[in-house]
Design a protein around this motif. Structure first.
Motif: not given
Length: 272
Positions: A123-130, A192-199
């Motif tokens: 649910a948290a992942a879906l909220k992030r996507v939205h 997305i990167n600023a939120q901590g995900t490497a790319v």
């Protein structure tokens, strides 16, 4: 990397499709929380590299022949593709490839199938996507095939994010998009990167890629021919000439001068 923890480490990776060698001893690293880009023309091996990391190369008739891929310090070269996703690596393939007949909502749900965690995490992942892509919330019940090209790219990225990856593999995210939409996708990659995900970004739009990345690699015919900080590569004459469309000014001036001296010859050569 000066003590920086590595999210991804590719070492001496070779791969091919039957007798065709697509990668030759490729090595690269992606630091935790970093953005790294791989540049190169068609056929350079960029997509093959991402498929080798995500373990989807066999779906395309290819195979890794030597070398290692490690994520978070652990080898992932022997894992099934769904276990790679569960380990924290998600790929957005070239050409978007959304499930056209399924709704936006169901596409996103499919992206979370291999994810770690419970219902609250999904649910948290879906909220992030939205939050990243409000249009996907607005069009949740619309068939994905009816979205614009830019919206389908948003959906493809959103679907990959449903697995809450630590590393996002992006294959040509700006391909076929209008400049304004490509810029919006680039802004989202930054967020997305600023939120901590490497790319790890594969991109033919070198100018866009070099603005996003901190480090860059150039692949030519399956081999790394250049690598270094993105800013240094962006300033390199070779990269500027071959990938950024910057003309060698002295050569251009010489050519213009020759044309002025020999206008008849120039017209004749141009008409051949």
């Amino acid at each position: 990397m000066g003590g920086t923890a590595l999210a991804l480490e590719v070492a001496d990776l070779s791969a091919g499709y039957g007798p065709v060698r697509a990668l030759r001893q490729v090595s690269l690293t992606v630091p935790e929380g970093g953005v790294v880009t791989v540049l190169g023309g068609n056929g350079a091996g960029k997509s093959t590299l991402l498929r080798a990391v995500s373990r989807t190369l066999s779906f395309h008739g290819g195979a890794v022949t030597s070398g290692t891929v490690s994520f978070g310090g652990r080898p992932i070269g022997g894992l099934a593709p769904d276990r790679v996703v569960a380990a924290g690596v998600s790929q957005v393939p070239e050409g978007r490839q959304v499930f056209a007949r399924m709704t936006v909502e169901d596409n996103l749900r499919a992206g979370g199938l291999g994810a770690r965690g419970d219902r609250a995490r999904k649910a948290a992942a879906l909220k992030r996507v939205h939050e990243l892509f409000p249009v996907l919330a607005e069009r949740a019940h619309q068939r994905a095939g009816l979205l614009s090209g830019g919206e389908q790219q948003m959906l493809a990225v959103g679907r990959a994010l449903m697995a809450s990856p630590k590393l996002l593999l992006l294959d040509e995210p700006s391909l076929g998009l209008a400049p304004l939409m490509a810029a919006r996708i680039a802004d989202t990659i930054r967020e997305i990167n600023a939120q901590g995900t490497a790319v790890l970004l594969v991109e033919q739009n070198a100018a866009l890629a070099l603005r996003l990345a901190t480090r860059a690699y150039v692949l030519e015919v399956g081999e790394v021919t250049l690598s270094g900080p993105a800013a240094e590569l962006a300033a390199s004459d070779e990269v500027r000439r071959r990938y950024l469309g910057v003309v060698d000014e002295e050569a251009a001036a010489d050519a213009a001068g020759a044309a002025a001296v020999h206008p008849v010859l120039s017209r004749w050569e141009g008409g051949r």
